[in-house]
Motif scaffolding. Structure first.
Motif, PDB file in Angstrom:
ATOM      1  N   TYR A   1     -29.268  26.897  46.611  1.00 33.47           N
ATOM      2  CA  TYR A   1     -30.004  27.793  45.734  1.00 33.47           C
ATOM      3  C   TYR A   1     -29.195  28.281  44.528  1.00 33.47           C
ATOM      4  CZ  TYR A   1     -33.085  27.686  49.763  1.00 33.47           C
ATOM      5  OH  TYR A   1     -33.893  27.261  50.788  1.00 33.47           O
ATOM      6  N   ILE A   2     -27.874  28.163  44.605  1.00 28.15           N
ATOM      7  CA  ILE A   2     -27.043  28.543  43.456  1.00 28.15           C
ATOM      8  C   ILE A   2     -26.537  27.305  42.717  1.00 28.15           C
ATOM      9  CG2 ILE A   2     -24.928  29.712  42.724  1.00 28.15           C
ATOM     10  CD1 ILE A   2     -25.296  31.642  45.056  1.00 28.15           C
ATOM     11  N   ASP A   3     -25.884  26.396  43.463  1.00 29.84           N
ATOM     12  CA  ASP A   3     -25.346  25.190  42.840  1.00 29.84           C
ATOM     13  C   ASP A   3     -26.391  24.097  42.632  1.00 29.84           C
ATOM     14  OD1 ASP A   3     -22.940  26.485  42.927  1.00 29.84           O
ATOM     15  OD2 ASP A   3     -22.186  25.410  44.687  1.00 29.84           O
ATOM     16  N   ARG A   4     -27.555  24.241  43.282  1.00 29.40           N
ATOM     17  CA  ARG A   4     -28.674  23.284  43.139  1.00 29.40           C
ATOM     18  C   ARG A   4     -28.276  21.868  43.553  1.00 29.40           C
ATOM     19  NH1 ARG A   4     -33.302  26.255  42.753  1.00 29.40           N
ATOM     20  NH2 ARG A   4     -32.976  28.020  41.341  1.00 29.40           N
ATOM     21  N   ARG A   5     -27.500  21.764  44.608  1.00 28.30           N
ATOM     22  CA  ARG A   5     -27.082  20.452  45.089  1.00 28.30           C
ATOM     23  C   ARG A   5     -28.124  19.899  46.053  1.00 28.30           C
ATOM     24  NH1 ARG A   5     -21.599  21.132  47.872  1.00 28.30           N
ATOM     25  NH2 ARG A   5     -21.529  18.851  47.721  1.00 28.30           N
ATOM     26  N   GLU A   6     -28.338  18.586  46.001  1.00 30.83           N
ATOM     27  CA  GLU A   6     -29.264  17.917  46.916  1.00 30.83           C
ATOM     28  C   GLU A   6     -28.447  17.207  47.989  1.00 30.83           C
ATOM     29  OE1 GLU A   6     -31.965  15.407  44.853  1.00 30.83           O
ATOM     30  OE2 GLU A   6     -32.834  17.035  43.661  1.00 30.83           O
TER      31      GLU A   6
ATOM     32  N   THR B   1     -23.552  33.786  59.713  1.00 29.85           N
ATOM     33  CA  THR B   1     -23.354  34.384  58.386  1.00 29.85           C
ATOM     34  C   THR B   1     -22.688  33.395  57.433  1.00 29.85           C
ATOM     35  OG1 THR B   1     -23.175  36.589  59.363  1.00 29.85           O
ATOM     36  CG2 THR B   1     -22.300  36.290  57.132  1.00 29.85           C
ATOM     37  N   ILE B   2     -21.646  32.727  57.901  1.00 26.34           N
ATOM     38  CA  ILE B   2     -20.975  31.736  57.053  1.00 26.34           C
ATOM     39  C   ILE B   2     -21.929  30.588  56.729  1.00 26.34           C
ATOM     40  CG2 ILE B   2     -19.137  30.005  56.972  1.00 26.34           C
ATOM     41  CD1 ILE B   2     -17.449  31.917  58.661  1.00 26.34           C
ATOM     42  N   GLY B   3     -22.694  30.165  57.722  1.00 22.59           N
ATOM     43  CA  GLY B   3     -23.648  29.075  57.496  1.00 22.59           C
ATOM     44  C   GLY B   3     -24.704  29.434  56.480  1.00 22.59           C
ATOM     45  N   ALA B   4     -25.269  30.626  56.600  1.00 22.84           N
ATOM     46  CA  ALA B   4     -26.302  31.066  55.651  1.00 22.84           C
ATOM     47  C   ALA B   4     -25.741  31.152  54.238  1.00 22.84           C
ATOM     48  CB  ALA B   4     -26.871  32.406  56.093  1.00 22.84           C
ATOM     49  N   ALA B   5     -24.548  31.724  54.107  1.00 23.49           N
ATOM     50  CA  ALA B   5     -23.923  31.835  52.788  1.00 23.49           C
ATOM     51  C   ALA B   5     -23.650  30.453  52.196  1.00 23.49           C
ATOM     52  CB  ALA B   5     -22.623  32.627  52.891  1.00 23.49           C
ATOM     53  N   SER B   6     -23.239  29.526  53.033  1.00 24.62           N
ATOM     54  CA  SER B   6     -22.934  28.164  52.566  1.00 24.62           C
ATOM     55  C   SER B   6     -24.181  27.467  52.049  1.00 24.62           C
ATOM     56  CB  SER B   6     -22.309  27.351  53.702  1.00 24.62           C
ATOM     57  OG  SER B   6     -21.101  27.930  54.149  1.00 24.62           O
ATOM     58  N   VAL B   7     -25.288  27.600  52.790  1.00 24.16           N
ATOM     59  CA  VAL B   7     -26.538  26.958  52.374  1.00 24.16           C
ATOM     60  C   VAL B   7     -27.054  27.590  51.081  1.00 24.16           C
ATOM     61  CG1 VAL B   7     -28.948  26.549  52.996  1.00 24.16           C
ATOM     62  CG2 VAL B   7     -27.145  26.271  54.722  1.00 24.16           C
TER      63      VAL B   7
ATOM     64  N   VAL C   1     -32.754  14.983  57.171  1.00 27.08           N
ATOM     65  CA  VAL C   1     -33.361  16.284  56.882  1.00 27.08           C
ATOM     66  C   VAL C   1     -32.643  16.890  55.682  1.00 27.08           C
ATOM     67  CG1 VAL C   1     -33.822  18.595  57.764  1.00 27.08           C
ATOM     68  CG2 VAL C   1     -33.916  16.630  59.315  1.00 27.08           C
ATOM     69  N   PRO C   2     -33.362  17.265  54.630  1.00 25.75           N
ATOM     70  CA  PRO C   2     -32.693  17.836  53.460  1.00 25.75           C
ATOM     71  C   PRO C   2     -32.127  19.215  53.746  1.00 25.75           C
ATOM     72  CG  PRO C   2     -35.079  17.927  53.194  1.00 25.75           C
ATOM     73  CD  PRO C   2     -34.824  17.141  54.443  1.00 25.75           C
ATOM     74  N   LEU C   3     -30.954  19.479  53.201  1.00 22.47           N
ATOM     75  CA  LEU C   3     -30.345  20.802  53.342  1.00 22.47           C
ATOM     76  C   LEU C   3     -31.176  21.820  52.571  1.00 22.47           C
ATOM     77  CD1 LEU C   3     -27.833  22.389  54.378  1.00 22.47           C
ATOM     78  CD2 LEU C   3     -26.835  22.003  52.118  1.00 22.47           C
ATOM     79  N   GLY C   4     -31.431  22.932  53.212  1.00 22.31           N
ATOM     80  CA  GLY C   4     -32.214  23.966  52.547  1.00 22.31           C
ATOM     81  C   GLY C   4     -32.817  24.911  53.563  1.00 22.31           C
ATOM     82  N   PHE C   5     -34.140  25.004  53.548  1.00 27.79           N
ATOM     83  CA  PHE C   5     -34.856  25.986  54.350  1.00 27.79           C
ATOM     84  C   PHE C   5     -34.542  25.860  55.835  1.00 27.79           C
ATOM     85  CE2 PHE C   5     -38.623  26.948  56.946  1.00 27.79           C
ATOM     86  CZ  PHE C   5     -38.728  28.306  56.703  1.00 27.79           C
ATOM     87  N   VAL C   6     -34.489  24.623  56.351  1.00 32.84           N
ATOM     88  CA  VAL C   6     -34.297  24.426  57.791  1.00 32.84           C
ATOM     89  C   VAL C   6     -32.938  24.944  58.239  1.00 32.84           C
ATOM     90  CG1 VAL C   6     -34.064  22.713  59.627  1.00 32.84           C
ATOM     91  CG2 VAL C   6     -35.884  22.481  57.928  1.00 32.84           C
ATOM     92  N   SER C   7     -31.885  24.535  57.541  1.00 36.27           N
ATOM     93  CA  SER C   7     -30.545  24.973  57.913  1.00 36.27           C
ATOM     94  C   SER C   7     -30.391  26.476  57.717  1.00 36.27           C
ATOM     95  CB  SER C   7     -29.491  24.233  57.080  1.00 36.27           C
ATOM     96  OG  SER C   7     -28.198  24.540  57.532  1.00 36.27           O
TER      97      SER C   7
END
Length: 251
Positions: A206-211, A195-201, A223-229
């Motif tokens: 998706y909110i802060d738009r960080r790459e 839960t913490i991991g999903a909220a962090s990603v 591996v880019p942070l996003g869908f996989v994590s």
């Protein structure tokens, strides 16, 4: 074009204590593309240094085709049309390797136990084995993983030790879920970190738009942070929920 008309000269290091692996790769590449190789071995440090000075190069091996220097093994790969990954390039190959192998492991285990590779237990093992392998990759270099993890995990940024504890928690939950024991421990752990991991990603991507780079397969991946994590964390949440309500008995 016949092999006789396709000739290359390869200079590579073959010394008593060291045979250059890139030289072996270059020789293999040339042979598989139909080249007859004039294999020039550099057997001493003096020969290597003399060759580098003569041709104005910094490394060996070096390949020449029709009198034109192609370069080292990476240059030869590009000559034959193979694009190598540049430093910093993103790649999903580590993730594909992990999930591909854990899926095969789960099906193999299911077949060994029940004679059927496609069972509910195989699906459970796929998730739990994936958790174990991902934890193992993180544990190879916990320091490096924790540094990358601190870029985006909400709890770790407030309490740094969590970045070190995370891979142990993921691995423990995966092992217990694989054995289908101690649900009272594995389920809360998986729900908590998932839960913490999903909220962090979601916040970071998706909110802060960080790459950012994902720490999911350890700290050395691109591996880019996003869908996989996000998928990794949702798998843990879903597996925890399933373990709470799964029917007892049967495969």
């Amino acid at each position: 074009m016949t092999t006789e008309s396709k000739r290359a000269t390869l200079y590579r290091m073959v010394m008593p204590g060291h045979v250059c692996p890139y030289g072996l790769k270059s020789k293999w590449q040339l042979a598989r593309h139909g080249y007859a190789v004039d294999d020039r071995l550099l057997r001493t440090r003096a020969e290597v240094d003399s060759f580098k000075a003569e041709h104005g190069v910094k490394t060996t091996p070096q390949t020449f085709i029709d009198g034109v220097r192609i370069g080292g093994n990476d240059d030869l790969r590009r000559f034959f049309g193979h694009r190598g990954a540049a430093p910093g390039d993103t790649s999903y190959r580590p993730v594909i390797a992990v999930f591909g192998m854990t899926a095969l492991m789960a099906m193999a285990a299911s077949h060994a136990v029940s004679g059927d590779a496609f069972t509910i237990r195989a699906a459970e093992w796929f998730v739990s084995f994936s958790m174990i392998v991902l934890a193992m990759l993180k544990l190879q270099d916990v320091e490096r993983f924790s540094t990358m993890f601190l870029n985006y995990d909400l709890l770790a940024r407030r309490w740094v030790p969590y970045a070190y504890l995370y891979p142990f928690a993921e691995g423990l939950a995966g092992v217990l879920m694989s054995a289908a024991v101690l649900n009272g421990l594995s389920v809360p752990v998986a729900l908590f970190i998932g839960t913490i991991g999903a909220a962090s990603v979601i916040k970071a991507v998706y909110i802060d738009r960080r790459e950012l780079k994902c720490a999911c397969v350890g700290g050395s991946s691109n591996v880019p942070l996003g869908f996989v994590s996000l998928t990794e964390n949702l798998f843990m949440i879903g597996m925890a929920a399933w373990m709470l309500f799964r029917p007892m008995g049967g495969m």
